[in-house]
Design a protein around this motif. Sequence first.
Motif, PDB file in Angstrom:
ATOM      1  N   UNK A  61       0.817  -1.210   0.000  1.00  0.00           N
ATOM      2  CA  UNK A  61       0.000   0.000   0.000  1.00  0.00           C
ATOM      3  C   UNK A  61       0.851   1.261   0.000  1.00  0.00           C
ATOM      4  N   UNK A  62       0.299   2.316  -0.603  1.00  0.00           N
ATOM      5  CA  UNK A  62       0.877   3.632  -0.473  1.00  0.00           C
ATOM      6  C   UNK A  62       0.555   4.206   0.905  1.00  0.00           C
ATOM      7  N   UNK A  63       1.073   5.415   1.171  1.00  0.00           N
ATOM      8  CA  UNK A  63       0.982   5.995   2.501  1.00  0.00           C
ATOM      9  C   UNK A  63      -0.377   6.597   2.804  1.00  0.00           C
ATOM     10  N   UNK A  64      -1.201   6.765   1.785  1.00  0.00           N
ATOM     11  CA  UNK A  64      -2.534   7.311   1.989  1.00  0.00           C
ATOM     12  C   UNK A  64      -2.621   8.806   1.716  1.00  0.00           C
TER      13      UNK A  64
END
Lengths: 117, 114
Positions: A107-110
């Motif tokens: 996942x990316x950091x958001x």
Amino acid sequence: QQQVKQSPQSLIVQKGGIPIINCAYENTAFDYFPWYQQFPGKGPALLIAIRPDVSEKKEGRFTISFNKSAKQFSLHIMDSQPGDSATYFCAAGTSNAGGTSYGKLTFGQGTILTVHP
Amino acid sequence: DAGITQSPRHKVTETGTPVTLRCHQTENHRYMYWYRQDPGHGLRLIHYSYGVKDTDKGEVSDGYSVSRSKTEDFLLTLESATSSQTSVYFCAISESPVSPGTQYFGPGTRLLVL
């Protein structure tokens, strides 16, 4: 090499605007790129996903653009609404049927999106 | 919503105590995952399971162990909780890792280690 880098960390737009969230990856084995939407106090939920054989995918007001050569993909939200205010995560995974990916996602950091009325 | 429950939903514990979080699914999905969510880090994979008694480590597995004795249950144990393990923990399930590769997430457990 397993990282997925997401930007910006936060984004504020007015109702009707078109927020754009960008992600970049390094691992060329990734072949599945989903976006998740998360509302406060809830678990993430799949919003839209793309595979690298297409450059764009639309579902309603949400569009993913994919640039395989640059190893980048982005989420566009057309005609954004206050109800779209949420945290958005990009992710990447490898769907090798006979291999050992086991459906794992990186996942990316958001990105915290706020849409003002 | 996919049939995933997590328990407890909230927990406060002290440093050094063991903690077990439970994920229960009613979908009969083969694949299950434990993530932690922290600001600035997104979701990071702790452990995952690809069948009963088949588990493996994710990217942040130190200090955590898991067990899966039944298809429907996946337990995450913090052997000796530390303040760095204060986080929100999410369980996810998936029917197939190939296509569409969709993971369905539970509601999360908020853990505070004092």
